[in-house]
Design a protein around this motif. Structure first.
Motif, PDB file in Angstrom:
ATOM      1  N   ASN A 276      68.698 -28.970  17.316  1.00  0.00           N
ATOM      2  CA  ASN A 276      67.635 -28.062  16.913  1.00  0.00           C
ATOM      3  C   ASN A 276      66.418 -28.848  16.437  1.00  0.00           C
ATOM      4  OD1 ASN A 276      69.257 -25.912  17.478  1.00  0.00           O
ATOM      5  ND2 ASN A 276      69.884 -25.591  15.354  1.00  0.00           N
ATOM      6  N   ALA A 277      65.241 -28.368  16.799  1.00  0.00           N
ATOM      7  CA  ALA A 277      63.992 -28.978  16.356  1.00  0.00           C
ATOM      8  C   ALA A 277      63.107 -27.899  15.787  1.00  0.00           C
ATOM      9  CB  ALA A 277      63.305 -29.673  17.535  1.00  0.00           C
ATOM     10  N   SER A 278      62.235 -28.286  14.920  1.00  0.00           N
ATOM     11  CA  SER A 278      61.352 -27.276  14.319  1.00  0.00           C
ATOM     12  C   SER A 278      60.323 -26.801  15.317  1.00  0.00           C
ATOM     13  CB  SER A 278      60.672 -27.842  13.064  1.00  0.00           C
ATOM     14  OG  SER A 278      59.889 -28.947  13.432  1.00  0.00           O
ATOM     15  N   ILE A 279      59.866 -25.583  15.130  1.00  0.00           N
ATOM     16  CA  ILE A 279      58.853 -24.980  15.982  1.00  0.00           C
ATOM     17  C   ILE A 279      57.491 -25.479  15.522  1.00  0.00           C
ATOM     18  CG2 ILE A 279      57.786 -22.817  16.732  1.00  0.00           C
ATOM     19  CD1 ILE A 279      60.488 -21.483  16.232  1.00  0.00           C
ATOM     20  N   LYS A 280      56.701 -25.926  16.492  1.00  0.00           N
ATOM     21  CA  LYS A 280      55.383 -26.454  16.162  1.00  0.00           C
ATOM     22  C   LYS A 280      54.303 -25.558  16.681  1.00  0.00           C
ATOM     23  CE  LYS A 280      56.989 -31.138  16.007  1.00  0.00           C
ATOM     24  NZ  LYS A 280      56.949 -32.446  16.513  1.00  0.00           N
TER      25      LYS A 280
ATOM     26  N   ARG B 122      71.043 -19.819   2.687  1.00  0.00           N
ATOM     27  CA  ARG B 122      69.732 -19.575   3.304  1.00  0.00           C
ATOM     28  C   ARG B 122      69.302 -20.794   4.133  1.00  0.00           C
ATOM     29  NH1 ARG B 122      65.207 -16.364   2.856  1.00  0.00           N
ATOM     30  NH2 ARG B 122      63.238 -17.459   3.101  1.00  0.00           N
ATOM     31  N   LYS B 123      69.486 -21.980   3.604  1.00  0.00           N
ATOM     32  CA  LYS B 123      69.132 -23.198   4.341  1.00  0.00           C
ATOM     33  C   LYS B 123      69.962 -23.318   5.611  1.00  0.00           C
ATOM     34  CE  LYS B 123      67.463 -25.839   0.415  1.00  0.00           C
ATOM     35  NZ  LYS B 123      67.684 -26.972  -0.488  1.00  0.00           N
ATOM     36  N   SER B 124      71.232 -22.944   5.520  1.00  0.00           N
ATOM     37  CA  SER B 124      72.100 -22.981   6.690  1.00  0.00           C
ATOM     38  C   SER B 124      71.607 -22.011   7.763  1.00  0.00           C
ATOM     39  CB  SER B 124      73.527 -22.628   6.267  1.00  0.00           C
ATOM     40  OG  SER B 124      74.369 -22.561   7.369  1.00  0.00           O
ATOM     41  N   LEU B 125      71.194 -20.816   7.341  1.00  0.00           N
ATOM     42  CA  LEU B 125      70.656 -19.837   8.283  1.00  0.00           C
ATOM     43  C   LEU B 125      69.343 -20.321   8.897  1.00  0.00           C
ATOM     44  CD1 LEU B 125      71.398 -16.526   6.366  1.00  0.00           C
ATOM     45  CD2 LEU B 125      72.451 -17.295   8.506  1.00  0.00           C
TER      46      LEU B 125
ATOM     47  N   LEU C 177      69.941 -22.515  11.786  1.00  0.00           N
ATOM     48  CA  LEU C 177      70.344 -21.791  12.988  1.00  0.00           C
ATOM     49  C   LEU C 177      69.151 -21.204  13.737  1.00  0.00           C
ATOM     50  CD1 LEU C 177      73.474 -19.898  11.629  1.00  0.00           C
ATOM     51  CD2 LEU C 177      73.433 -21.927  13.099  1.00  0.00           C
ATOM     52  N   CYS C 178      68.036 -21.030  13.032  1.00  0.00           N
ATOM     53  CA  CYS C 178      66.849 -20.431  13.639  1.00  0.00           C
ATOM     54  C   CYS C 178      65.897 -21.455  14.257  1.00  0.00           C
ATOM     55  CB  CYS C 178      66.073 -19.616  12.598  1.00  0.00           C
ATOM     56  SG  CYS C 178      66.947 -18.136  12.102  1.00  0.00           S
ATOM     57  N   LEU C 179      66.218 -22.711  14.173  1.00  0.00           N
ATOM     58  CA  LEU C 179      65.345 -23.730  14.745  1.00  0.00           C
ATOM     59  C   LEU C 179      65.438 -23.709  16.272  1.00  0.00           C
ATOM     60  CD1 LEU C 179      66.022 -26.698  12.300  1.00  0.00           C
ATOM     61  CD2 LEU C 179      64.066 -25.145  12.325  1.00  0.00           C
ATOM     62  N   LYS C 180      64.328 -24.011  16.898  1.00  0.00           N
ATOM     63  CA  LYS C 180      64.255 -24.033  18.360  1.00  0.00           C
ATOM     64  C   LYS C 180      65.065 -25.220  18.893  1.00  0.00           C
ATOM     65  CE  LYS C 180      60.840 -24.141  22.026  1.00  0.00           C
ATOM     66  NZ  LYS C 180      59.409 -24.230  22.321  1.00  0.00           N
TER      67      LYS C 180
END
Length: 113
Positions: A109-113, A92-95, A98-101
């Motif tokens: 990849n960076a987190s969505i703010k 789940r953490k790996s997925l 993959l969903c980070l912007k």
């Protein structure tokens, strides 16, 4: 075992220690408990019918044996599912990674703010 044992684990340790009949001191050492904590849980075990006290020994009752058997089954089931649950959590953490912007500046990849 973890840092702190829960109530079930402590009661089970006391019942294991007293399985062949034992005095308070022997139970205390075998269950690895302080005198104060042992007193609290011995009272609980006697009140719930898991142990009987015949001076100077504590003995496990049929109810205590049944509790201990059920406790062992539950802990066995729990330990068998621990590893698969950890693998699922890691996947789940790996997925999630993959969903980070994507960050165009660093090409990561960076987190969505």
């Amino acid at each position: 075992m973890g840092k702190n044992r829960d109530r079930l684990c402590i009661v089970a340790a006391i019942l294991e220690a007293a399985s062949a009949g034992a005095r308070k001191t022997r139970i205390m050492f075998r269950a690895n408990l302080s005198y104060k904590i042992l007193g609290k849980y011995l009272e609980l075990a006697v009140d719930n019918g898991f142990l009987t006290f015949t001076n100077p020994n504590y003995e496990v009752t049929k109810t205590g044996q049944e509790f201990l058997a059920r406790y062992k089954l539950v802990t066995d089931k729990y330990s068998k599912i621990q590893w698969p649950l950890q693998e699922i959590n890691n996947e789940r953490k790996s997925l999630e990674q993959l969903c980070l912007k994507p960050d165009p500046k660093t090409n990561t990849n960076a987190s969505i703010k």
